[in-house]
Design a protein around this motif. Structure first.
Motif, mmCIF file in Angstrom:
data_model
loop_
_atom_site.group_PDB
_atom_site.id
_atom_site.type_symbol
_atom_site.label_atom_id
_atom_site.label_comp_id
_atom_site.label_asym_id
_atom_site.label_seq_id
_atom_site.Cartn_x
_atom_site.Cartn_y
_atom_site.Cartn_z
ATOM 1 N N THR A 51 0.877 -1.247 0.020
ATOM 2 C CA THR A 51 0.148 0.026 0.071
ATOM 3 C C THR A 51 0.558 1.110 0.259
ATOM 4 O OG1 THR A 51 -1.656 1.193 0.989
ATOM 5 C CG2 THR A 51 -0.259 0.127 2.167
ATOM 6 N N THR A 52 0.378 2.046 -0.385
ATOM 7 C CA THR A 52 1.469 3.496 -0.113
ATOM 8 C C THR A 52 -0.077 4.521 0.779
ATOM 9 O OG1 THR A 52 -0.197 4.363 -2.573
ATOM 10 C CG2 THR A 52 2.160 3.467 -2.776
ATOM 11 N N GLU A 53 -0.390 4.325 1.040
ATOM 12 C CA GLU A 53 -1.431 4.515 2.673
ATOM 13 C C GLU A 53 -0.224 4.713 3.292
ATOM 14 O OE1 GLU A 53 -4.892 4.633 5.577
ATOM 15 O OE2 GLU A 53 -4.532 2.936 4.844
ATOM 16 N N PRO A 54 -0.054 6.321 3.927
ATOM 17 C CA PRO A 54 0.928 6.975 4.730
ATOM 18 C C PRO A 54 0.355 5.639 6.396
ATOM 19 C CG PRO A 54 -0.692 8.926 4.022
ATOM 20 C CD PRO A 54 -0.694 7.671 3.698
ATOM 21 N N SER A 55 0.045 5.113 6.297
ATOM 22 C CA SER A 55 -0.067 4.205 8.027
ATOM 23 C C SER A 55 0.533 3.004 7.827
ATOM 24 C CB SER A 55 -1.933 4.073 7.798
ATOM 25 O OG SER A 55 -2.254 5.496 7.509
ATOM 26 N N LEU A 56 0.023 2.600 9.121
ATOM 27 C CA LEU A 56 0.678 0.757 9.197
ATOM 28 C C LEU A 56 0.544 1.028 10.509
ATOM 29 C CD1 LEU A 56 4.188 1.813 11.541
ATOM 30 C CD2 LEU A 56 3.217 2.868 10.781
ATOM 31 N N SER A 57 0.597 -1.064 10.768
ATOM 32 C CA SER A 57 -0.918 -1.478 11.861
ATOM 33 C C SER A 57 0.674 -1.931 13.015
ATOM 34 C CB SER A 57 -1.032 -2.400 11.617
ATOM 35 O OG SER A 57 -1.801 -2.399 10.131
ATOM 36 N N PHE A 58 -0.058 -1.859 14.262
ATOM 37 C CA PHE A 58 0.595 -2.017 15.370
ATOM 38 C C PHE A 58 -0.541 -3.626 15.876
ATOM 39 C CE2 PHE A 58 1.882 1.668 17.583
ATOM 40 C CZ PHE A 58 2.853 1.979 16.697
ATOM 41 N N ALA A 59 -0.250 -4.834 15.514
ATOM 42 C CA ALA A 59 -0.562 -5.901 16.065
ATOM 43 C C ALA A 59 -0.719 -6.615 17.302
ATOM 44 C CB ALA A 59 -0.512 -7.224 15.186
ATOM 45 N N ILE A 107 -6.390 -1.066 6.661
ATOM 46 C CA ILE A 107 -5.383 -0.787 5.709
ATOM 47 C C ILE A 107 -5.382 -1.869 4.199
ATOM 48 C CG2 ILE A 107 -2.552 -0.858 4.982
ATOM 49 C CD1 ILE A 107 -2.243 0.224 7.832
ATOM 50 N N MET A 108 -5.859 -2.411 5.022
ATOM 51 C CA MET A 108 -5.878 -3.663 3.355
ATOM 52 C C MET A 108 -7.255 -3.727 2.932
ATOM 53 S SD MET A 108 -4.775 -7.740 5.054
ATOM 54 C CE MET A 108 -3.604 -8.553 5.482
ATOM 55 N N SER A 109 -8.432 -3.249 3.411
ATOM 56 C CA SER A 109 -9.510 -2.749 3.033
ATOM 57 C C SER A 109 -9.290 -1.788 1.994
ATOM 58 C CB SER A 109 -11.197 -2.674 3.751
ATOM 59 O OG SER A 109 -10.321 -1.854 4.527
ATOM 60 N N ASN A 110 -8.580 -0.742 2.283
ATOM 61 C CA ASN A 110 -8.611 0.484 1.493
ATOM 62 C C ASN A 110 -7.834 0.460 0.348
ATOM 63 O OD1 ASN A 110 -8.588 3.084 0.836
ATOM 64 N ND2 ASN A 110 -6.997 3.897 2.935
ATOM 65 N N SER A 111 -8.667 0.066 -0.658
ATOM 66 C CA SER A 111 -8.335 -0.307 -1.739
ATOM 67 C C SER A 111 -7.785 1.264 -2.832
ATOM 68 C CB SER A 111 -9.844 -0.415 -3.138
ATOM 69 O OG SER A 111 -10.445 0.493 -2.784
ATOM 70 N N ALA A 112 -7.596 2.124 -2.547
ATOM 71 C CA ALA A 112 -7.375 3.269 -3.471
ATOM 72 C C ALA A 112 -5.977 2.947 -3.255
ATOM 73 C CB ALA A 112 -7.860 5.288 -2.450
ATOM 74 N N TYR A 113 -5.506 2.429 -2.304
ATOM 75 C CA TYR A 113 -3.475 3.003 -2.112
ATOM 76 C C TYR A 113 -3.536 1.866 -1.999
ATOM 77 C CZ TYR A 113 -4.036 7.732 0.628
ATOM 78 O OH TYR A 113 -4.424 8.376 0.536
ATOM 79 N N ARG A 114 -4.290 0.380 -2.216
ATOM 80 C CA ARG A 114 -3.260 -0.396 -2.404
ATOM 81 C C ARG A 114 -2.899 -0.860 -3.924
ATOM 82 N NH1 ARG A 114 -5.132 -4.777 0.580
ATOM 83 N NH2 ARG A 114 -2.796 -5.838 -0.151
ATOM 84 N N TYR A 115 -1.867 -1.984 -3.843
ATOM 85 C CA TYR A 115 -1.648 -2.154 -5.440
ATOM 86 C C TYR A 115 -0.708 -3.790 -5.489
ATOM 87 C CZ TYR A 115 3.438 -1.721 -3.261
ATOM 88 O OH TYR A 115 4.715 -1.789 -2.806
ATOM 89 N N ALA A 116 -0.553 -4.352 -6.162
ATOM 90 C CA ALA A 116 0.342 -5.562 -6.428
ATOM 91 C C ALA A 116 1.323 -5.016 -6.953
ATOM 92 C CB ALA A 116 -0.548 -6.694 -7.160
ATOM 93 N N PHE A 117 1.963 -6.123 -7.473
ATOM 94 C CA PHE A 117 3.684 -6.172 -8.035
ATOM 95 C C PHE A 117 2.713 -6.006 -9.688
ATOM 96 C CE2 PHE A 117 6.240 -7.515 -4.484
ATOM 97 C CZ PHE A 117 6.717 -6.592 -4.045
ATOM 98 N N SER A 118 3.709 -5.155 -10.359
ATOM 99 C CA SER A 118 3.268 -5.093 -12.057
ATOM 100 C C SER A 118 3.686 -6.839 -12.569
ATOM 101 C CB SER A 118 4.305 -4.315 -12.160
ATOM 102 O OG SER A 118 3.703 -2.948 -11.776
#
Length: 892
Positions: free
Chosen positions: A356-364, A567-578
Motif C-alpha cells: 500500500t502507499t497509504e501513509p499508515s502502518l499497523s500495530f498487532a 489498511i487492507m481494505s483501503n483499495s485506493a492505496y493498495r497495489y500489486a507488483f507489476s
C-alpha cells in the motif's frame, strides 16, 4: 627420411604438450569460469523456443505433490546434488536401511559431476529438477529465466541419465499457476511441496533425531538440504567508496550464532534413518502422495469456499469440553474434509507487509492473558488516536470474555489467533478457527484475518486458514526479543530492537507486540509509545513554520496507526507488483530501445551522456580515447530556453528521509527525479511506489552502488574497472528489474514514472560501464551540472546557499541545470532547504529572471533528445506565453 621422422616426432610431442596444457589449465579454467557453457550438449536454445510456444498456446499447468495424511509412509527427499564421496555414503545408507528417496538435482553441480548423478540413476532413485543453481523464490523470476533454470537442468539430467526429470522443486517458492505453466512447458509434470524441512544442524545426536521423528505425521514429505539455496536477491551490507553513508542502508540485524557446530549431511541422515527404523516408519515414492492443482495463495480475503456456508458448518460442530483435537474421522463427520477438497491444496500466504502507499502502518497484539497490560494498551492507543488489531485465541476468549468485548467496544479490530500446539493438524486448526470465530461473532465482531503469533507455522495450518476463508498475517517487525523479558527501561528495549541505523518504520508494515511477555506489565505499552515517538512521529515533515500538529489542514506528512483490516481494505492505496502485461512494452526489462534505434555506441556516448563540468580522463573517466573525451558533454545541463531546473535525488533511505521530500514537493506542486539505489529497495517497496505515485521520474542508480572505475590512491587518476563486465551487466539488469516490478505499471497523467535513465555512482564513467548501459537499453546516462554535497552540509543555511549556487548564475536561472542531491538519511537539511527555496520562488513575480520551474527530465528527454546539439531541443512556451511542463501551467 630421418629428418621427416624427427619432424613427425617433434610435432607429436608439441601436440601432446599443447593438449596437456589445455587440459590442466585452460580446460580447468573453462570448467570453472562459466558452468553454463560446459558443453554444447547443454545448449537449450531450441527447447527454450519450443517452451515459449507451448506457453503461448496456453499449456495446462503442472500439478503439485503434497503431503497425504491418509498415507502411512513418508517421503524422503535430498535437495541438491551431493559431492561424489557424500553420494556414495548416502546411497550406502539408503541401501542399509532399505529406504526409498528422491534426489532433486541442481543442474550446475550435475554438469560438473556427472558420476554422482549416474550413480543415483543406476540405483533407481527418483530424480527431480532443483533448478540450475537451487534458486530460491523461483516464482518471482521472469518467465524466461525460470525456463532457463529448468530447461538447462532438464538437459543435463537427460544427457547424463538418458531420462528427463518429471518433477521439480525450488526452495522458498510459491507454486503459482504461472510458474506451473512454465514448468509444464519444460516437460515437468508436477512440483513437490515439502511440509517438513529438517534443520540438519539441530540433529546432532540420536536423541535429537528421535525427537524429530516422533513429531512426523504419516504422509509427510521430508526434505534435507544438501546444497545451500541461491538467493534471488541478496541483501547484505557492503562497504562503498563514496562519501559517508548515502549507500549505507539501515536494517534490522539478524544474529548469527558462530558457536553452532555444523553437522555433516551423512551423519544427520544416518541418525534420522536409524530413528525411522527404530519407530518402524517406512518410506514410499513421491508419486504415491496426494496430487493437487495449484497451491493458490490466499490474499486479501478473496478465498471463496464454493457454496459452503461457514455457519452451517458451525452448526454441525460438536465441541468437546476439554479439547479441540479432533481425529480425522471426527473431522470428516463435520465436513472439514469437504472444504479441504474444495480448497484444493491452497495455502494461505502470510502477509508481513501490506502492499500500500497509504501513509499508515499497523500495530498487532497477541498474548492477551494479562488484563492490566491489555487495558493499558487500549488506553495508550486511544491517546494516540490509533486503532490496533488484537489476535484472540481460544484460551483468551474462554478465560476473559468481558475483556474481549471491551476490545471490540473500543473500536479496535479483532482477529483469530492460532495457537502453536504440538499435535495440531488441518482439522484441529479448522475447529479452533470455527470456535473462536463463532464466539467473536456473538460479540458483534466478524474477523477476516488470522495470525499464529509464535512458533513455526505448519503448512497444514496455512491450508486450514485458506480453507476457512481467512487472510493470514505475520509480523514485519517483532517488538519482542527473547533476551528482553526482564528489561525495566523501554529505551533499552527499543535501542536493542532497532539498533543505531533503523531510523523509522514504513508504510504498510505490521508491528507485533506480545502482551504477556515482559515481567513488567506496563513495559509493552511503554515500548509501543516509544516506538511511535522515535520511529513513526519522526517520519512527518516538521519545521518551525510548518508543523503537522498545527497545520493539520494542509500538512499531510504524518503517518497514522491503523488496524490491519483498515489498511487492507483501503483499495485506493493498495497495489500489486507489476506483471509484464501491466508495463508498457518499451519499458520491459528485456526490451532494448537502443538496439531498436540502431544507435552506434560512439553516437550513444556523444548524444546520450549528460556529463558534468569535472568530467576528464584524469578524474572520473576511464578507457576512452582523447577524441572520445572531447565529445563528452561537460555542461551537465539540458539544452533549453525554458527557465527550468531539475532536482534529482540519489541513493535510497528510510521513510524518515524520503517522506519529508515527497511532502515538500507536493506542497509546492514540484516534480523531481529520483535515481534509486536498489539493493535494499524490495525491503520497502511501498516507499518507492509512493514516489512514483506522486508523479516523479524513477531512474536507476545501480543495484550495489559500485562505481564504474576506481582511482589510484597516489595519483587520483582513474586506472581500472571495479568489477567485471558480466557482474556489471547483472547489476544493471537486477536494478532495473526491481524498479520495473514495483513501479513499472505506474502512469500519472499519461506519463510513466519509470524511465531508462541512469545516474552513475560517484559520477564516474568507463567505456565498459557505458557499453553495459548501452547493451541493457538505458536511454540516457545523466550526471549533472552541480552537486550540493547535501550529505556533508553542516547546517541549513549552508545547504540553502549550495542549492542556490547550482540554480543561479549572475542572478539568473541556469536554464536546464541538473542539481545532484540525495534522499539518504544523512542528507539532513535537504527537505527544509527546498521548502524555503520553493516558497521564495513562488513569491517572485512572473517574468523575474530568477524565477525557475522544477521539471522532470522525462519532459525534456523526448524525440531522441541529443545532448551534442548545443541548441535547445524542446521549448515548452505556448502561444499564451505560459509554460506547460508535466501537465502544469506556469505564467511567463
Amino acid at each position: 627420411m630421418l629428418n621427416r621422422n624427427i619432424l613427425i616426432a617433434v610435432f607429436i610431442i608439441l601436440a601432446a604438450a599443447i593438449c596437456g596444457y589445455w587440459y590442466f589449465y585452460s580446460a580447468d579454467s573453462y570448467r570453472h569460469s562459466d558452468i553454463t557453457d560446459l558443453s554444447i550438449e547443454y545448449n537449450v536454445d531450441n527447447e527454450l523456443a519450443q517452451a515459449k510456444q507451448k506457453i503461448h498456446n496456453d499449456i495446462i499447468p503442472a500439478k503439485i505433490y503434497v503431503n497425504s495424511p491418509e498415507t502411512k509412509e513418508i517421503v524422503l527427499t535430498f535437495d541438491g546434488l551431493p559431492d561424489p564421496t557424500t553420494t556414495d555414503r548416502l546411497l550406502d545408507l539408503l541401501d542399509k536401511y532399505n529406504v526409498k528417496a528422491s534426489f532433486f538435482i541442481d543442474g550446475s553441480s550435475a554438469a560438473i559431476d556427472n558420476d554422482s548423478l549416474k550413480k543415483i540413476h543406476e540405483r533407481n532413485y527418483t530424480i527431480g529438477n532443483y533448478t540450475y543453481v537451487g534458486l530460491s523464490e523461483l516464482d518471482k523470476m521472469p518467465q524466461e529465466e525460470i525456463l532457463l533454470q529448468l530447461l538447462k537442468t532438464q538437459k543435463v539430467i537427460k544427457v547424463t541419465t538418458g531420462t528427463a526429470a518429471e518433477i521439480f522443486k525450488a526452495p522458498q517458492t510459491t507454486y503459482t499457476t504461472a510458474l506451473l505453466k512454465t514448468a509444464a512447458a519444460a516437460d515437468l509434470k508436477a512440483a513437490v511441496k515439502t511440509n517438513v524441512y529438517v534443520k540438519k544442524d539441530t540433529i546432532d545426536t540420536d536423541a535429537a533425531a528421535d525427537a524429530l521423528i516422533k513429531t512426523i505425521i504419516p504422509g509427510s514429505i521430508i526434505s534435507l538440504d544438501v546444497a545451500t539455496p541461491v538467493n534471488r536477491v541478496q541483501y547484505k551490507p557492503e562497504k562503498k567508496d563514496e562519501r559517508p553513508a548515502f549507500d549505507k542502508q539501515p536494517g534490522l540485524k539478524t544474529g548469527v550464532d558462530n558457536n553452532i557446530v555444523r553437522q555433516n549431511i551423512v551423519d544427520v541422515t544416518e541418525r534420522i534413518l536409524k530413528s525411522m527404523d527404530k519407530y518402524n516408519i517406512k518410506t514410499t515414492d513421491i508419486t504415491n502422495m496426494r496430487l493437487v492443482s495449484e497451491l493458490k495463495t490466499a490474499k486479501n480475503n478473496n478465498i471463496n469456499i464454493a457454496s459452503i456456508s461457514i455457519k452451517k458448518l458451525q452448526e454441525k460442530i460438536i465441541f468437546l469440553a476439554d479439547t479441540l483435537f479432533f481425529s480425522k474421522a471426527q473431522a470428516q463427520n463435520i465436513d472439514y474434509e469437504y472444504i479441504r477438497q474444495k480448497n484444493a491444496g491452497t495455502l494461505a500466504e502470510p502477509i508481513k507487509m501490506i502492499l500500500t502507499t497509504e501513509p499508515s502502518l499497523s500495530f498487532a497484539f497477541a498474548g492477551l492473558t494479562k488484563s492490566d497490560t491489555v487495558y493499558d494498551i487500549l488506553n495508550r492507543l486511544k491517546r494516540m488516536n490509533a486503532t490496533g488489531t488484537f489476535f484472540v485465541m481460544k484460551n483468551d476468549i474462554d478465560n476473559n470474555p468481558s475483556m474481549i468485548k471491551d476490545i471490540i467496544a473500543s473500536g479496535n479490530e479483532v482477529g483469530i489467533g492460532i495457537r502453536s500446539l504440538k499435535n495440531s493438524n488441518f482439522y484441529t486448526v479448522c475447529a479452533e478457527v470455527d470456535y473462536v470465530r463463532s464466539r467473536l461473532e456473538s460479540m458483534g465482531a466478524y474477523p477476516s484475518i488470522a495470525m499464529q503469533p509464535w512458533g513455526a507455522v505448519a503448512d497444514e495450518t496455512r491450508e486450514a486458514l485458506a480453507a476457512m476463508g481467512l487472510t493470514m498475517v505475520s509480523p514485519y517487525i517483532n517488538a519482542v526479543r527473547s533476551d528482553m523479558k526482564g528489561y525495566t527501561a523501554a529505551e533499552n528495549v527499543v535501542n536493542g530492537l532497532f539498533g543505531k541505523y533503523v531510523y523509522s518504520l514504513g508504510r504498510g508494515w505490521i508491528v507485533y507486540f506480545r502482551l504477556d511477555y515482559y515481567d513488567d506489565d506496563s513495559m509493552a505499552g511503554k515500548v509501543m509509545d516509544l516506538i511511535k515517538r522515535k520511529k513513526i512521529d519522526n517520519i512527518a515533515y516538521n519545521s518551525f513554520y510548518d508543523d503537522p500538529k498545527v497545520n493539520t489542514r494542509n500538512n499531510n506528512s504524518a503517518y497514522t496507526i491503523k488496524s490491519v483490516g483498515q489498511i487492507m481494505s483501503n483499495s485506493a492505496y493498495r497495489y500489486a507488483f507489476s506483471s509484464e502485461a501491466d508495463v508498457p512494452e518499451y519499458l520491459h526489462s528485456q526490451y532494448n530501445q537502443m538496439a531498436g534505434q540502431a544507435l552506434s555506441f560512439k553516437s550513444y556516448i556523444k548524444e546520450r551522456f549528460i556529463g558534468n563540468p569535472a568530467v576528464s580522463i584524469d578524474s572520473n573517466a576511464y578507457g576512452f580515447s582523447l577524441a572520445e573525451m572531447r565529445s563528452f558533454d561537460k555542461t551537465g545541463q539540458i539544452h533549453t530556453n525554458d527557465p527550468v531546473i531539475f532536482f534529482t535525488f540519489d541513493d535510497w533511505g528510510t521513510d524518515a528521509a524520503i517522506n519529508p521530500l515527497l511532502y515538500v514537493l507536493r506542497k509546492h506542486n514540484a516534480k523531481a527525479n529520483f535515481f534509486v539505489l536498489t539493493h535494499n529497495v524490495m525491503n520497502n517497496p511501498n516507499l518507492l511506489r509512493s514516489i512514483a505515485m506522486d508523479g516523479h521520474d524513477i531512474g536507476s542508480h545501480s543495484d550495489w552502488h559500485k562505481p564504474m572505475t576506481t582511482q589510484d590512491a597516489r595519483t587520483n587518476i582513474q586506472k581500472r574497472s571495479v568489477q567485471s563486465r558480466e557482474a556489471y551487466m547483472q547489476d544493471l539488469h537486477d536494478s532495473y528489474k526491481k524498479l520495473e516490478t514495483v513501479v513499472g505499471d505506474v502512469v500519472i497523467n499519461g506519463q510513466p514514472s519509470l524511465t531508462r535513465y541512469f545516474r552513475p555512482p560517484q559520477l564516474t564513467v568507463s567505456r565498459m560501464g557505458l557499453e553495459s548501459l548501452y547493451a541493457n537499453g538505458y536511454t540516457y546516462v545523466i550526471d549533472g551540472s552541480y552537486s550540493t554535497h547535501d550529505y556533508d552540509q553542516p547546517n541549513l543555511l549552508s545547504m540553502l546557499n549550495d542549492i542556490k549556487t547550482g540554480i543561479y548564475e549572475n542572478g539568473k536561472v541556469r536554464k536546464g541545470a541538473i542539481l545532484v542531491m540525495h534522499m539518504s538519511d544523512n542528507a539532513e537539511y535537504t527537505a527544509r532547504a527546498l521548502d524555503l527555496l520553493l516558497t521564495a520562488n513562488e513569491q517572485r513575480k512572473d517574468g523575474d529572471p530568477a524565477k525557475f520551474i522544477p521539471a522532470r527530465l522525462s519532459d525534456y528527454l523526448v524525440d531522441d533528445y541529443n545532448q551534442s546539439n548545443p541548441k535547445y531541443t524542446k521549448m515548452s512556451v505556448s502561444k499564451d506565453s505560459s509554460y506547460n511542463i508535466g501537465g502544469e501551467k506556469y505564467e511567463q
